[in-house]
Design a protein around this motif. Structure first.
Motif: not given
Length: 219
Positions: A78-102
């Motif tokens: 049940d445990i997930f152990y991960t790392s990450k990138v910065e993302c919040h409403p002032y840096l919404n990372q729309s381009k990166l998110l689109e790439f990831c989803k694709s």
């Protein structure tokens, strides 16, 4: 204590909790206190833990997780152990998110509530949770700006990380994993999209001259 939580499907078929707990801590926070909060997050229902070599606490966090598996609080699967990138409403990372989803990649975001005003964060940057748009939407839904910011990430399909040394706030954040009692409208989402500034709180300026410094590239 088990929770019924929101999860996102990974490309290998597993489902990761939509909310994780970040284990970074300011230097003034004693290691013992930091680990006690990590234990607390597992007790209240977090099943996704974030860590990195730079925190210098990987071994201790691993020991906490192992102890909670041993006493029956959690199961290893049940445990997930991960790392990450910065993302919040002032840096919404729309381009990166689109790439990831694709490419069938789930984006895990840190700094989702802005910053903790740590020493490497520019003190002149505005406080995200005081943004008037977030505050107005929070008031409309009778929620906090923090929960609105987290809910915004979740509705965009982003796995988010939260960090706090306040047990009340930790319990509040776990609400995002539960059966939601509010949802942002399309108008809310559009309004929050509109406050994007492409502003990065965590610039890591001490290593800006490194040949592999990543934040000079557009994301």
């Amino acid at each position: 204590m088990e929770t019924q939580c929101q999860r996102v499907k990974l490309s290998d078929g597993h489902f990761i909790p939509i909310l994780g707990f970040g284990t970074s801590a300011p230097e003034e926070v004693p290691k013992r206190e930091d680990l006690e909060f990590t234990k607390f997050t597992l007790d209240v229902g977090f099943r996704h833990t974030d860590c990195t070599h730079a925190y210098k606490n990987e071994e201790n966090v691993g020991q906490v997780i192992r102890s909670k598996i041993a006493d029956g609080t959690v199961k290893r699967e049940d445990i997930f152990y991960t790392s990450k990138v910065e993302c919040h409403p002032y840096l919404n990372q729309s381009k990166l998110l689109e790439f990831c989803k694709s490419h069938d990649i789930v984006l895990v975001a840190y700094g989702t509530l802005g910053s903790q005003r740590l020493q490497w964060v520019n003190p002149n940057y505005p406080n995200l949770l005081e943004d008037p748009v977030l505050c107005a939407i929070a008031k409309k839904h009778k929620q906090t700006p923090a929960l609105v910011a987290l809910r915004y990430r979740v509705q965009r399909g982003v796995v988010v990380l939260a960090k706090s040394f306040n047990k009340k706030w930790i319990k509040e954040n776990i609400q995002v994993m539960m059966m939601f009692d509010f949802e942002l409208t399309p108008e809310d989402m559009e309004a929050i999209d509109g406050i994007n500034r492409n502003m990065r709180y965590y610039e890591f300026l001490p290593v800006i001259d490194h040949p592999e410094y990543p934040y000079s590239e557009e994301y």
